[in-house]
Design an enzyme around this catalytic site. Structure first.
Site, PDB file in Angstrom:
ATOM      1  N   THR A 110       1.064  -1.250   0.025  1.00 33.73           N
ATOM      2  CA  THR A 110      -0.034   0.344  -0.129  1.00 33.73           C
ATOM      3  C   THR A 110       0.956   1.316   0.158  1.00 33.73           C
ATOM      4  O   THR A 110       2.229   1.165  -0.017  1.00 33.73           O
ATOM      5  CB  THR A 110      -1.147  -0.154   1.176  1.00 33.73           C
ATOM      6  OG1 THR A 110       0.186   0.614   2.467  1.00 33.73           O
ATOM      7  CG2 THR A 110      -2.462  -1.044   1.293  1.00 33.73           C
ATOM      8  N   GLY A 169      14.947   1.731  -4.010  1.00 30.28           N
ATOM      9  CA  GLY A 169      14.034   0.256  -5.101  1.00 30.28           C
ATOM     10  C   GLY A 169      14.538  -0.578  -5.591  1.00 30.28           C
ATOM     11  O   GLY A 169      15.002  -1.553  -4.442  1.00 30.28           O
ATOM     12  N   LYS A 239      13.394   7.643   4.456  1.00 30.61           N
ATOM     13  CA  LYS A 239      14.536   6.455   3.996  1.00 30.61           C
ATOM     14  C   LYS A 239      15.846   6.314   4.985  1.00 30.61           C
ATOM     15  O   LYS A 239      16.036   5.218   5.192  1.00 30.61           O
ATOM     16  CB  LYS A 239      14.742   6.377   2.064  1.00 30.61           C
ATOM     17  CG  LYS A 239      14.151   6.193   1.296  1.00 30.61           C
ATOM     18  CD  LYS A 239      13.901   6.541   0.329  1.00 30.61           C
ATOM     19  CE  LYS A 239      12.781   6.119  -0.491  1.00 30.61           C
ATOM     20  NZ  LYS A 239      13.282   6.415  -1.985  1.00 30.61           N
TER      21      LYS A 239
END
Lengths: 350, 167
Positions: A110, A169, A239
């Protein structure tokens, strides 16, 4: 062959990327790792698609993706698209699917929400662990806000949480914990947001103002319609908190990060930097003393962190291995799915 | 203080060591020694360039000791401000009184703004400035940067500092 049943919670860009990768690589993963990946549930706000006995124990990811694509092109909602192409959609919500549908790994994909206590991601992860599922997620919010709580919950449940996809990523960085086992990671400096890197790279190349580069990035689908989280440095800071906790063993929180974004950078500043042998990059930096900073920095043109376009990069200083550098694609559905699939394989290979 | 010194030595054994001993006796730290054997002077001496770090107060004593040892000192170049940093400022820099900032840094006596490039795109738009600051040591440089940060914070100017390389 070991059967691994997956549920995908959140079927946006990342969730669809995971389905795509399973469609493409299921046979190969079976052959190489002895793991038979089966998607048994896909759930989003529109409802849940569940595998029935007729599906042979797993949904056909290709059929779901095709249905959504075709239906989308016809202007149908996701639910209408699936039903129009013969995929049954149940009125089930994500917590019910996580608890009641028998599966091994919950893929929590999500969207990140840092303002709302990381919900619904945080509850999804805790529910999944309690129900005895492993969790693999691309959702930064829960990890940045509740790192220790989630790790403890996983330990109690004797399950694993994979979160490689939350930072960088496709660029491997969380897994360096294991790859560099025995090393102490002393400091990390990195470019952790592809959108900012793209904007700064274009501003420098074309001598264009921030607003123009941002608009170009939005037109190319690199920046979101609401780019604030990226350009104000919030995404990088989130992050950084995950790296601080996961790789440096700190007990860091978002509020501990000093954050400066890139909105004030001008083409003139980039030009002056270039005349003196520098580029400007948005750098996230964490060290063992608890320094947590996100700010535009002057990076020498010859420095390994001078990577262009949407690339992400991180430079780690360790006590044994010295400096270690990773570079990779920071955004995109398939890229995030690459990290998610690796996490899933790692859970069952260990 | 970093010192670059050109000396001339006779072409006999032991001369170089003899010239370097006083530097180490006075607590100096030798950074480099270039022995230009291929550039013998007409007097038959060999030019040597020595770069070293030594306390400023010891320099006179060092020259005296070299003279006593019969070593010819051709040139002494002292580089007082040996540390340098490059920073960018973005904002309404001229209006904010960049001259006062320079005066404040220079006024420390241990650091100086040695270069300033300004780029002013339009009257109401933000300008950008590239500032090169030199200082006698790392601590002093940090102090000068604190002055810059303070000025920037007061005037709403963004400071872009180099990514520290000593990772």
């Amino acid at each position: 062959m070991r059967e691994v049943k997956l549920s995908i919670v959140g079927f946006g860009v990342v969730g669809r990327g995971v389905a795509e990768v399973v469609a493409r690589k299921r046979a190969e993963i079976g052959e190489r790792f002895g793991l038979d990946l089966r998607i048994v549930a896909v759930v989003d706000l529109w409802g849940a698609a569940l595998a029935s006995d007729a599906d042979g124990g797993g949904l056909d990811p290709r059929r779901i993706l095709d249905a959504l694509q075709k239906g989308g092109a016809e202007g149908l909602s996701p639910r209408e698209s699936l039903e129009a192409h013969g995929v049954r959609v149940e009125e089930l919500q994500s917590p019910d699917v996580i608890q009641e549908v028998e599966h091994d790994v919950t893929v929590e994909a999500t969207p990140t929400n840092v303002d709302n206590d990381g919900e619904p991601g945080t509850s999804h992860i805790l529910t999944a662990l309690k129900a005895g599922r492993h969790v693999v997620t691309s959702n930064k919010g829960p990890l940045a806000l509740h790192f220790n709580k989630l790790m403890q919950a996983a330990k109690r449940a004797d399950r694993k949480i994979g979160f490689e996809a939350t930072v960088g990523g496709a660029m491997p960085i969380i897994s360096l914990r294991d790859t560099l086992a025995g090393n102490e990671i002393l400091c990390i400096k990195g470019i952790l947001n592809g959108t900012c890197n793209y904007i700064l790279t274009r501003m420098g190349e074309e001598n264009m103002p921030f607003e123009h580069a941002l608009r170009e990035a939005q037109e190319m689908g690199i920046a979101e319609a609401d780019p604030r989280s990226d350009v104000l440095g919030v995404d990088t800071a989130v992050k950084l908190v995950i790296l601080a906790n996961a790789l440096l063993g700190l007990d860091a929180a978002y509020k501990d990060v000093r954050v400066t974004g890139i909105t004030e950078i001008t083409p003139e500043a980039l030009s002056l930097a270039r005349d003196n042998g520098y580029v400007i990059k948005l750098i996230g930096e964490v060290d063992r003393d608890g320094k947590l900073e996100v700010a535009p920095k002057l990076v020498p043109e010859t420095h390994p962190l001078n990577v262009g376009g949407t690339l992400n990069a991180a430079l780690l200083k360790t006590d044994l291995a010295g400096e270690v550098m990773v570079v990779g694609r920071g955004a995109g559905g398939i890229e995030a799915a690459s990290a998610i699939i690796s996490d899933i394989i790692r859970i069952f290979k260990n | 203080m970093k010192v670059s010194m050109d000396i001339e030595l006779k072409d006999v054994p032991g001369q170089l060591v003899s010239a370097l001993i006083p530097i180490s006796e006075l607590g100096g730290n030798i950074i480099s020694v270039l022995h230009h054997r291929d550039r013998k002077t007409q007097r038959g001496t060999i030019p040597v360039q020595v770069v070293f770090d030594v306390e400023e107060s010891k320099l006179a004593a060092l020259l005296q000791r070299l003279r006593e040892r019969g070593i010819t000192v051709v040139r002494v170049g002292a580089e007082r401000l040996k540390e340098a940093v490059f920073v960018l400022l973005i904002g309404h820099i001229v209006r904010s009184g960049v001259k006062e900032l320079i005066n404040e840094v220079d006024g420390t006596g241990v650091a100086e703004v040695v270069e300033l490039f300004l780029s002013m795109p339009a009257v109401e738009e933000k300008s950008a400035a590239a500032l090169k600051i030199r200082a006698i040591g790392k601590m002093e440089l940090e102090r000068a940067l604190d002055i810059v940060e303070g000025f920037a914070a007061r005037c709403g100017i963004l400071v872009v500092r180099p990514i520290e390389d000593e990772l």
